[in-house]
Design a protein around this motif. Structure first.
Motif, short mmCIF file in Angstrom:
data_model
loop_
_atom_site.label_atom_id
_atom_site.label_comp_id
_atom_site.label_asym_id
_atom_site.label_seq_id
_atom_site.Cartn_x
_atom_site.Cartn_y
_atom_site.Cartn_z
N ALA A 123 0.82 -1.21 0.00
CA ALA A 123 0.00 0.00 0.00
C ALA A 123 0.86 1.26 0.00
O ALA A 123 0.43 2.32 -0.48
N GLY A 124 2.06 1.16 0.55
CA GLY A 124 2.93 2.33 0.62
C GLY A 124 2.46 3.38 1.60
O GLY A 124 2.83 4.55 1.52
N THR A 125 1.62 2.96 2.55
CA THR A 125 1.11 3.89 3.55
C THR A 125 1.81 3.65 4.88
O THR A 125 2.46 2.62 5.09
N VAL A 126 1.67 4.58 5.80
CA VAL A 126 2.25 4.44 7.13
C VAL A 126 1.36 3.52 7.95
O VAL A 126 0.14 3.68 7.99
N ALA A 127 1.97 2.52 8.59
CA ALA A 127 1.22 1.54 9.39
C ALA A 127 1.98 1.30 10.68
O ALA A 127 3.09 0.74 10.66
N THR A 128 1.41 1.71 11.81
CA THR A 128 2.13 1.66 13.09
C THR A 128 1.32 0.93 14.15
O THR A 128 0.11 0.77 14.05
N VAL A 129 2.04 0.48 15.18
CA VAL A 129 1.46 -0.21 16.33
C VAL A 129 1.90 0.54 17.59
O VAL A 129 3.09 0.84 17.74
N PRO A 130 0.98 0.85 18.51
CA PRO A 130 1.34 1.70 19.65
C PRO A 130 2.11 1.01 20.78
O PRO A 130 1.60 0.79 21.87
N PHE A 131 3.37 0.70 20.51
CA PHE A 131 4.28 0.33 21.59
C PHE A 131 4.79 1.64 22.19
O PHE A 131 5.92 2.07 21.96
N VAL A 132 3.91 2.26 22.97
CA VAL A 132 4.10 3.66 23.34
C VAL A 132 5.12 3.87 24.44
O VAL A 132 5.59 5.01 24.64
N GLY A 315 3.71 11.53 31.68
CA GLY A 315 3.28 10.16 31.92
C GLY A 315 2.80 9.45 30.68
O GLY A 315 3.21 9.76 29.56
N TYR A 316 1.91 8.48 30.88
CA TYR A 316 1.45 7.58 29.82
C TYR A 316 0.81 8.32 28.66
O TYR A 316 1.13 8.05 27.51
N GLN A 317 -0.11 9.25 28.94
CA GLN A 317 -0.76 9.95 27.84
C GLN A 317 0.23 10.78 27.05
O GLN A 317 0.12 10.88 25.82
N ASP A 318 1.22 11.36 27.72
CA ASP A 318 2.26 12.11 27.01
C ASP A 318 3.04 11.19 26.06
O ASP A 318 3.36 11.58 24.93
N ALA A 319 3.33 9.96 26.52
CA ALA A 319 4.03 9.01 25.66
C ALA A 319 3.15 8.62 24.47
O ALA A 319 3.64 8.52 23.33
N ASN A 321 0.75 10.45 23.16
CA ASN A 321 0.70 11.62 22.29
C ASN A 321 1.93 11.69 21.39
O ASN A 321 1.82 12.01 20.20
N ALA A 322 3.08 11.37 21.97
CA ALA A 322 4.33 11.43 21.19
C ALA A 322 4.34 10.37 20.10
O ALA A 322 4.79 10.62 18.97
N PHE A 323 3.84 9.18 20.41
CA PHE A 323 3.75 8.12 19.40
C PHE A 323 2.86 8.54 18.24
O PHE A 323 3.23 8.39 17.06
N VAL A 324 1.68 9.07 18.52
CA VAL A 324 0.77 9.48 17.46
C VAL A 324 1.36 10.66 16.68
O VAL A 324 1.27 10.71 15.44
N ALA A 325 1.99 11.58 17.38
CA ALA A 325 2.62 12.71 16.68
C ALA A 325 3.70 12.24 15.72
O ALA A 325 3.81 12.74 14.59
N ASP A 326 4.50 11.25 16.12
CA ASP A 326 5.54 10.73 15.23
C ASP A 326 4.92 9.93 14.08
O ASP A 326 5.44 9.94 12.96
N THR A 327 3.81 9.23 14.34
CA THR A 327 3.11 8.55 13.25
C THR A 327 2.64 9.56 12.21
O THR A 327 2.82 9.37 11.00
N TYR A 328 2.03 10.64 12.67
CA TYR A 328 1.54 11.66 11.75
C TYR A 328 2.69 12.37 11.05
O TYR A 328 2.57 12.79 9.89
N SER A 329 3.81 12.50 11.75
CA SER A 329 5.00 13.08 11.13
C SER A 329 5.50 12.19 9.99
O SER A 329 5.90 12.67 8.93
N ALA A 330 5.43 10.85 10.20
CA ALA A 330 5.81 9.92 9.14
C ALA A 330 4.86 10.03 7.95
O ALA A 330 5.27 9.96 6.79
N ILE A 331 3.57 10.23 8.24
CA ILE A 331 2.59 10.43 7.16
C ILE A 331 2.94 11.67 6.34
O ILE A 331 2.76 11.70 5.12
N ALA A 332 3.50 12.67 7.02
CA ALA A 332 3.89 13.90 6.34
C ALA A 332 5.21 13.76 5.59
O ALA A 332 5.67 14.72 4.95
N GLY A 333 5.83 12.56 5.67
CA GLY A 333 7.03 12.32 4.89
C GLY A 333 8.33 12.31 5.67
O GLY A 333 9.40 12.12 5.08
N ARG A 334 8.25 12.50 6.97
CA ARG A 334 9.47 12.47 7.78
C ARG A 334 9.78 11.03 8.19
O ARG A 334 8.98 10.12 8.00
#
Length: 378
Positions: A123-132, A315-319, A321-334
């Protein structure tokens, strides 16, 4: 120190959610923090989706998963449904050309996990699993110190993940049902997090396991024939000859979510405890030190995830948040470092299968190599 962490992708993503329970709440908070628009939700029924829409503040409830996937305005799909449904939903989302964030376990068997890895590549899309837990700043600090050789040659690895939410016979949940949660419960649910963190921080891969498991209650409040395990103990070896042990339990009184890893080398020991995520214990023969999170004193990668000044606990929610932010960053091409992909979900499935096989047979089980497991390494 000014924090240069980028929390938002350049364009605002439209996120769709499948499932409306606790994890959907966590995912939705993280998606909002990363700048996404919470565009749609589908669930087990139209009524359930409508309730989740109102509770989570989602723009639209869809009558079915397929209806949401048919909406070309949805960019990324978060799969937050019971384990046995992950494969079908993730597969459909990938075939619809969506980016996918799929809760773990990615699949309840290795074959299905392998197929999803292949589909994501096609598919060439970003596919991630939350090992947060990778996204705690002090975890990144531990990883960096080991990578720089500050611990010396690693000799032993130990870890545990302990909870008590299924302590009594009256405690019950859909996860105890092998038909819904999969053949493994405690290990697939939380042991996968533990092993991911042990391998991520140490930089070593588990190659052999010897495991014991136990089911304390053959029947619970709503399940009369429980086949999934309450706890697992295992010893293991890595490709470098390092020896280790782990304990996973969902019946440990007083432990709410205690994930601990300790890695010892010829020079020092590093320990991280998720219930005290602001610190890292550093041990040496001459004495020990408790390193407190302070962006000014951490490695650049650890400082990147320190979104609050020292003394303001994360804490946990911050971690998450960081995982999802990096996933979205990968979607943006980073290409953010340490982002857990479907390949890491496959790795967890293989380890889970090894643990189950060893426990059932009473024998050591050889865990396939990285090349055998994941094809071409990332």
């Amino acid at each position: 120190m000014e924090n240069d962490r980028t929390l938002k992708a350049p364009s605002r993503l439209r996120a769709g959610f499948v499932g409306g329970g606790f994890m959907a709440e966590v995912h939705s908070r993280a998606a909002r923090a990363a700048g996404a628009y919470i565009a749609g939700i589908s669930s087990s029924s139209p009524a359930s989706a409508a309730r989740a829409k109102d509770r989570l503040g989602v723009e639209q409830a869809y009558a079915s998963v397929q209806d949401m996937l048919d909406d070309d305005t949805i960019d990324v799909v978060h799969v937050c449904t019971p384990n046995a449904t992950h494969v079908a939903v993730a597969e459909a989302a990938l075939k619809a050309g969506k980016h996918v964030v799929c809760e773990k376990p990615l699949a309840t068997n290795v074959q299905d996990a392998s197929r999803l890895v292949e589909l994501a590549a096609q598919a060439g899309t970003v596919a991630t699993v939350p090992f947060v837990y990778r996204f705690h700043p002090m975890v990144r600090e531990a990883r960096e110190r080991i990578a720089r050789g500050q611990t010396g040659r690693i000799s032993s690895i130990q870890g545990s993940y302990l909870q008590d939410w299924l302590l009594s016979r009256d405690d019950d949940n859909w996860r105890v049902d092998a038909g819904i949660g999969g053949p493994s419960r405690a290990f697939a649910d939380i042991g996968s997090h533990l092993c991911d963190l042990l391998e991520f921080v140490s930089g070593e891969r588990i190659t052999r396991v010897g495991a014991l498991s136990r089911t304390l209650f053959s029947g619970r409040a709503n399940h009369k024939d429980v086949q999934t395990e309450d706890l697992v103990a295992a010893v293991f070896a890595t490709e470098n000859g390092t020896v280790g042990n782990l304990l996973v339990s969902q019946v440990a009184p007083g432990r709410k979510n205690r994930l601990m890893i300790e890695i010892s080398g010829s020079e020092s020991t590093v320990q991280f405890d998720q219930e005290a995520p602001e610190t890292l214990w550093l041990g040496k023969r001459s004495g020990s030190q408790l390193l407190v999170r302070d962006p000014d004193a951490l490695s650049p990668e650890a400082a990147r995830f320190s979104v609050l000044p020292a003394g303001h606990p994360q804490g946990y929610q911050d971690a998450f948040n960081a995982f999802v932010a990096d996933t979205y960053s990968a979607i943006a091409g980073r290409t953010p470092a340490g982002l857990p992909t479907f390949r890491d979900g496959l790795r967890a499935a293989v380890l889970t299968e090894g643990i189950l096989d060893s426990s059932a047979s009473g024998q050591w089980i050889e865990v396939p190599s990285v090349h055998q497991l994941e094809g071409v390494q990332q």
